[in-house]
Design a protein around this motif. Structure first.
Motif, mmCIF file in Angstrom:
data_model
loop_
_atom_site.group_PDB
_atom_site.id
_atom_site.type_symbol
_atom_site.label_atom_id
_atom_site.label_comp_id
_atom_site.label_asym_id
_atom_site.label_seq_id
_atom_site.Cartn_x
_atom_site.Cartn_y
_atom_site.Cartn_z
ATOM 1 N N THR A 247 0.833 -1.202 0.000
ATOM 2 C CA THR A 247 0.000 0.000 0.000
ATOM 3 C C THR A 247 0.868 1.252 0.000
ATOM 4 N N PHE A 290 -1.990 -2.297 -5.906
ATOM 5 C CA PHE A 290 -3.004 -1.549 -5.175
ATOM 6 C C PHE A 290 -3.439 -0.343 -5.996
ATOM 7 N N ASP A 293 -6.005 5.986 -3.988
ATOM 8 C CA ASP A 293 -7.184 6.836 -3.871
ATOM 9 C C ASP A 293 -6.752 8.138 -3.208
ATOM 10 N N ASP A 296 -7.836 8.218 0.793
ATOM 11 C CA ASP A 296 -7.612 7.150 1.772
ATOM 12 C C ASP A 296 -6.314 7.325 2.545
ATOM 13 N N SER A 299 -3.707 4.421 2.745
ATOM 14 C CA SER A 299 -4.115 3.074 3.171
ATOM 15 C C SER A 299 -5.065 2.511 2.119
ATOM 16 N N ASN A 300 -4.491 2.065 1.007
ATOM 17 C CA ASN A 300 -5.280 1.624 -0.133
ATOM 18 C C ASN A 300 -6.130 0.412 0.250
ATOM 19 N N GLN A 301 -7.384 0.432 -0.214
ATOM 20 C CA GLN A 301 -8.333 -0.634 0.104
ATOM 21 C C GLN A 301 -8.653 -1.519 -1.090
ATOM 22 N N VAL A 302 -8.373 -1.068 -2.305
ATOM 23 C CA VAL A 302 -8.708 -1.819 -3.511
ATOM 24 C C VAL A 302 -7.433 -2.424 -4.061
ATOM 25 N N ASN A 316 -12.025 -5.414 -2.877
ATOM 26 C CA ASN A 316 -11.847 -4.629 -1.651
ATOM 27 C C ASN A 316 -11.311 -5.569 -0.585
ATOM 28 N N ILE A 317 -10.124 -5.258 -0.033
ATOM 29 C CA ILE A 317 -9.478 -6.184 0.893
ATOM 30 C C ILE A 317 -10.162 -6.177 2.259
ATOM 31 N N GLN A 318 -11.044 -5.222 2.528
ATOM 32 C CA GLN A 318 -11.749 -5.200 3.802
ATOM 33 C C GLN A 318 -13.067 -5.966 3.716
ATOM 34 N N THR A 319 -13.866 -5.696 2.684
ATOM 35 C CA THR A 319 -15.153 -6.380 2.520
ATOM 36 C C THR A 319 -15.055 -7.631 1.670
#
Length: 1059
Positions: A247, A290, A293, A296, A299-302, A316-319
């Motif tokens: 990230t 990654f 964004d 963010d 802390s990239n999420q995608v 999405n690494i969270q959902t």
């Protein structure tokens, strides 16, 4: 869609109509190869419709070809990218300025690129010759050339400041200083380990090194000290890491490899905190990146995941939700790079093209506001209630309330669409989504399932649990001992197929001990291994499901064939075809010959691939007794050729080879037997219904006589131990025999060596005697040669002395000739000066004659005597002035001539002095050479004196004489040395004298230049000038008198005539 062909153009526009970044499609610009016109599928049309600009890079040769792009990299701004093809052409594409430029031709393929250096116009390119070059994209000049790698460089990582870069190859990684382009450090590792990737963490001073043994280390960039090491991943989900992504804030590391699992590491806590399982169609991960964004904070999420099918999925690494994907099966992606600000995605396609996507357009559906919560349901008119526009099939006769129905709730959750507008993958649906009865109806209607959906239908019918963890634990146990030599018994040409078969059989043997002793297990599993060789988990679970359901009661009489199953088949055959069974009994053919070969090979030996697939479509769709009925149907449908067979070999050949039989007829016969067989002999009552494998862990399989298997295992272990003991003893005996043979061979070799040494010693002695004789002869010849050389040396010295004397004589003669030539030249110059002076006098005489004529004309024109005398006085004065000026110029020329003569005399004296110096140097060199010769002779005499003193004592008188002569020579040498020193002093005095002479002459010349004439010469010349002046004045007076008399005579003549 806009299209542009680069061709051989070095610059130009990317598009002629500005594309809209928020268009329906996601492509901002596409650099692609040519595509043939023709019909394409819907997916291809959708992908093509997304292209705004299609830029083709093709050569303009006689046979045009597409130049494939290999690497691409963005700059730090994210609006420019650089791309290189396989011929070494490097282009810069300015997405903001709508321009492309060819910046370099390297003439070889590039393996890696970097465009985010501290100097914005510079970029790094790694070439196929293992070198790294730095070019300037503006001036197109080479900035630096870095060497040091011994294999291809596949990665270039640049520090956040742009001052340092790390280049990585398979065997080493090197740290470079981009200010001086010098290598700072080099990472060397063992060849057995290998490097996967070495790169800088974003916005930090940490270097992360990842190796092929899954070890990951973090290093400090300045001191290169190890900061920490990540622990090993858990064994339950252990994969070999191939690709990595970090990230923007450097806190999370994503790693993947040849699996559909993704590992997410927290670099701050140094632990694995999440494992993401990708869809089943993802078998290997080729690239990770990654998606940045702006909101963010790094802390990239995608995360973009590029799999082996060429599709890049963004999750999405969270959902753990799939957001969108790019690429397709027809136009797969080879590699991708995302711009630093997250606006563009540059993807190199498998056909060599370059697609540039707009992230804003790709995430347009994700960023849409949610639909309204309130929905209005409108009633349809009564005329439309009975219309056939919408039909629904009711599968249950009782109406259930949706609020109380749990099944309806589950279905609603499956069919629910998330906010992204994407449905769940259809292959991940549970088996309840397919109706088995409808599949059976479809199968009876068409005879087989569609080839495209066959594997999916089989997996749904068999209800495979896909227990990855349990299967991995079985595979991790390694190859079973029973199948170590599988290739010897079953030689398979394909190494991959053999390896998959060995791994599947080993997993079955580790699952249940009986399978390690089952001889027909490879025949049973081989067709499924060949069908599912690319998915070993599915292959194992299909075979295990087949054994649990369709191989019921097969192992009750182990190790014998299943007599109970064969008896069922024989009873059914006796009921439906007694004649065929009686024919088998008459020829002593049992069910172990006409039924068991078909069962243990599951008909793979007697059917083709298409027939076998068609048959198992029906087997998997029906009760497990369907397989036994198939054996009976195969025999009854083949009764005509079987009734004609009478030999046992013919029956064996028939049931082990393919026959001319329609499988559709056999399948219809099976269904007929299933319906017409009585219940008391029908296998349906003896076999249990279908039972799927359990989820999570596989069920325990112990439906076999355990004591027999244990006894066989013990016996096999005992036999193996006995065999090992026997082999050990035989190896010991062979070793002892080998040692005895080796000792005997060594003894024989020792004796032979001793004999050879003795013969060699005798030969050496003979050679020594011969060498001594040769040495004596050589000494004699050497003495004679020395005498000859001494004589030649004396002759050479005489010749040298004569040559030196001749050279001096020739030099003296040359000097004399030079002096004669100088004298002749001076005489010639004097003659020329005399001739010149004579010519000047003649010219002066002519001038005087012309003046005389001028005076005559003037006297004739002027009649007045006073005016005539005044003119004569003026003319006289002017001539006097001219004469004085002429004489003064003559004086100056005479002074210059005198100066030249003086200079020539000085030069001649200087040349003579230099020649005298040269002669003195030659004499000194000759004396020095004679002295060196004397020293050499003295050394030779001393050496000869030592030899004679030792060997010839009788010649003492001659020695004394030689010593005396040597003393005389020493005295002579000393005298010559003294003479040489005196000569040197004389030469020094000569140099000083010459220097004093030259300085004196120089002073005289300067004084002469200041006072060019001395007193004597001035007096003499003044007398001469006075004399010449008096003569000239006397001549002028005489001339004036004659002219006056002539004028008077001319004036008198007209008077006389007048009178």
């Amino acid at each position: 869609m806009q299209s542009t062909d680069l061709g051989n153009k070095e610059s130009g526009k990317l598009w002629h109509r500005k594309p809209s970044p928020a268009a329906r499609d996601g492509n901002h610009c596409r650099i692609a190869s040519r595509r043939a016109a023709g019909g394409e599928g819907r997916a291809d049309r959708q992908e093509t419709s997304k292209i705004i600009v299609n830029i083709i890079h093709s050569s303009s040769d006689y046979l045009p070809k597409v130049l494939r792009f290999l690497n691409v990299a963005f700059d730090s701004s994210g609006d420019c990218l650089i791309a290189g093809d396989h011929q070494g052409n490097i282009y810069v594409f300015d997405l903001y300025g709508n321009r492309f430029n060819l910046v370099q031709r390297t003439a070889q393929a590039c393996t890696a690129l970097a465009f985010n250096l501290r100097r914005k116009s510079e970029f790094l390119v790694a070439l196929a010759d293992y070198s790294i070059k730095c070019f300037d994209s503006v001036t197109k000049e080479l900035v630096s050339w870095m060497r040091g790698h011994e294999s291809s460089v596949f990665s270039i990582s640049v520090h956040a400041s742009g001052r340092y870069a790390i280049t990585t190859s398979s065997d080493t990684a090197q740290l470079w200083d981009l200010d001086t382009f010098q290598r700072k450090r080099k990472l060397n590792i063992l060849q057995s380990v290998g490097i996967q990737k070495v790169f800088f963490l974003p916005l930090s001073n940490t270097i992360l090194s990842c190796f092929k043994d899954n070890s990951i280390f973090a290093w400090e960039c300045d001191t290169l000290s190890c900061k920490y090491q990540l622990p090993a991943p858990p064994e339950s989900s252990s994969i070999l890491y191939k690709v990595f992504a970090v990230t923007r804030d450097g806190r999370i590391l994503a790693a993947g490899g040849k699996s559909n699992h993704l590992h997410l590491w927290c670099l701050e806590a140094k632990q694995l905190f999440r494992i993401i399982q990708m869809p089943t169609k993802v078998r290997a991960i080729r690239h990770l990146e990654f998606l940045p964004d702006s909101f963010d904070a790094g802390s990239n999420q995608v995360l973009g995941v590029l799999s082996q099918d060429g599709i890049m999925r963004f999750v999405n690494i969270q959902t753990c939700k799939l957001l969108f994907e790019i690429g397709s099966l027809d136009e797969g992606i080879s590699s991708s790079v995302i711009s630093p600000h997250g606006r563009y995605i540059a993807s190199i396609m498998e056909n060599g093209s370059l697609n540039i996507y707009s992230v804003q357009a790709l995430t347009q559906e994700i960023n849409k506001p949610p639909p309204p919560l309130v929905k209005v349901i409108e009633d349809l008119p009564k005329s439309k209630l009975n219309s056939g526009g919408l039909k629904m099939k009711v599968t249950s006769g009782r109406v259930q309330r949706p609020a109380k129905s749990r099944e309806n709730k589950i279905q609603a959750r499956i069919l629910k669409q998330d906010l992204t507008g994407n449905f769940e993958n259809k292959e991940n649906e549970v088996s309840d989504g397919l109706n088995k009865k409808r599949l059976q109806i479809l199968l009876k209607g068409y005879g087989e399932y569609p080839t495209k959906y066959r594997m999916f239908i089989w997996r749904s019918l068999l209800q495979l649990p896909e227990n990855h963890t349990a299967f991995s634990s079985l595979v991790d146990k390694g190859v079973h001992v029973a199948f170590l030599n599988l290739q010897k018994k079953y030689p398979i040409k394909s190494r991959k197929l053999l390896r998959v078969l060995q791994r599947t059989l080993s997993a079955l043997a580790h699952w249940s001990a009986i399978f390690s002793d089952t001889p027909y297990l490879p025949l049973l599993a081989f067709p499924f291994v060949k069908l599912f060789q690319n998915n070993q988990l599915i292959c194992f679970e299909v075979v295990a499901t087949l054994i649990i359901n369709w191989c019921q009661h097969w192992f009750e009489y182990f190790p014998n064939p299943p007599i109970n199953i064969l008896s069922m088949i024989e009873n059914v055959l006796a009921f439906h075809d007694k004649e065929l069974l009686q024919h088998f009994i008459d020829h002593d053919i049992t069910s172990q010959l006409y039924a068991w070969p078909l069962l243990e090979t599951v008909f793979s030996e007697v059917l083709t691939r298409e027939e076998w697939l068609k048959l198992f479509d029906n087997i998997f769709s029906n009760h497990p007794s369907f397989l036994l009925m198939t054996v009976v149907a195969y025999n009854t449908c083949s009764r005509a050729p079987l009734l004609n067979c009478s030999l046992r070999d013919d029956f064996e050949y028939f049931f082990h080879h393919r026959n001319n039989l329609d499988i559709s007829v056999v399948i219809r016969e099976v269904y007929h037997l299933m319906d017409t067989t009585p219940t008391d002999i029908h296998p349906n009552g003896k076999l249990d219904a279908f039972v799927a494998l359990t989820k999570g862990q596989y069920p325990v399989f112990n439906q076999y006589p355990k004591f027999i298997v244990d006894y066989q295992t013990q016996e096999r272990e005992r036999i193996r131990n006995d065999e090992l003991d026997f082999l050990r003893e035989r190896q010991m005996v062979e070793d002892m025999q080998a040692e005895v043979d080796q000792q005997r061979v060594e003894d024989e070799a020792w004796y032979q060596k001793q004999e050879l040494l003795r013969k060699a010693e005798e030969t050496r002695r003979e050679m020594l005697l011969q060498e001594e004789e040769k040495m004596v002869q050589q000494r004699q010849r050497l003495a004679s040669v020395k005498r000859e050389l001494r004589a030649k040396e004396m002759h050479l010295q005489d010749a040298t002395r004569r040559r030196f004397l001749k050279l001096q004589q020739d030099q003296h003669e040359m000097e004399l000739r030079r002096l004669n030539d100088e004298i002749e030249r001076k005489v010639h110059m004097r003659d020329q000066e005399i001739a010149t002076t004579a010519k000047d006098l003649e010219m002066r005489h002519l001038e005087l004659e012309s003046q005389k004529r001028l005076y005559e004309k003037n006297l004739l024109r002027n009649q007045e005597a006073v005016a005539k005398e005044m003119r004569e006085d003026a003319d006289t004065y002017r001539r006097k002035v001219d004469l004085e000026e002429h004489m003064f110029h003559k004086l100056i020329e005479a002074g210059q001539t005198q100066n030249q003569k003086t200079q020539k005399l000085i030069e001649e004296n200087l040349a003579e002095a230099e020649q005298a110096c040269l002669n003195a140097d030659w004499r000194i060199q000759a004396l020095h050479k004679q002295r060196c010769d004397d020293l050499q002779r003295n050394a030779c005499y001393q050496e000869v004196a030592k030899l004679l003193r030792e060997n010839r004592r009788k010649e003492t008188e001659v020695l004394n004489a030689m010593v005396g002569e040597g003393a005389k020579k020493w005295e002579e040498a000393k005298e010559k040395d003294f003479h040489l020193k005196s000569e040197k002093k004389a030469s020094a005095l000569s140099d000083a004298s010459r220097k004093w002479f030259l300085e004196k002459e120089l002073d005289d010349a300067l004084e002469h230049a200041e006072h060019p004439y001395n007193t004597v010469s001035l007096n003499q010349r003044r007398v001469q000038w006075d004399t010449m002046e008096q003569d000239l004045m006397e001549r002028v007076r005489n001339l004036r008198q004659r002219l006056t008399a002539q004028a008077r005579n001319r004036c008198r003549t007209p008077h006389l005539l007048a009178t």
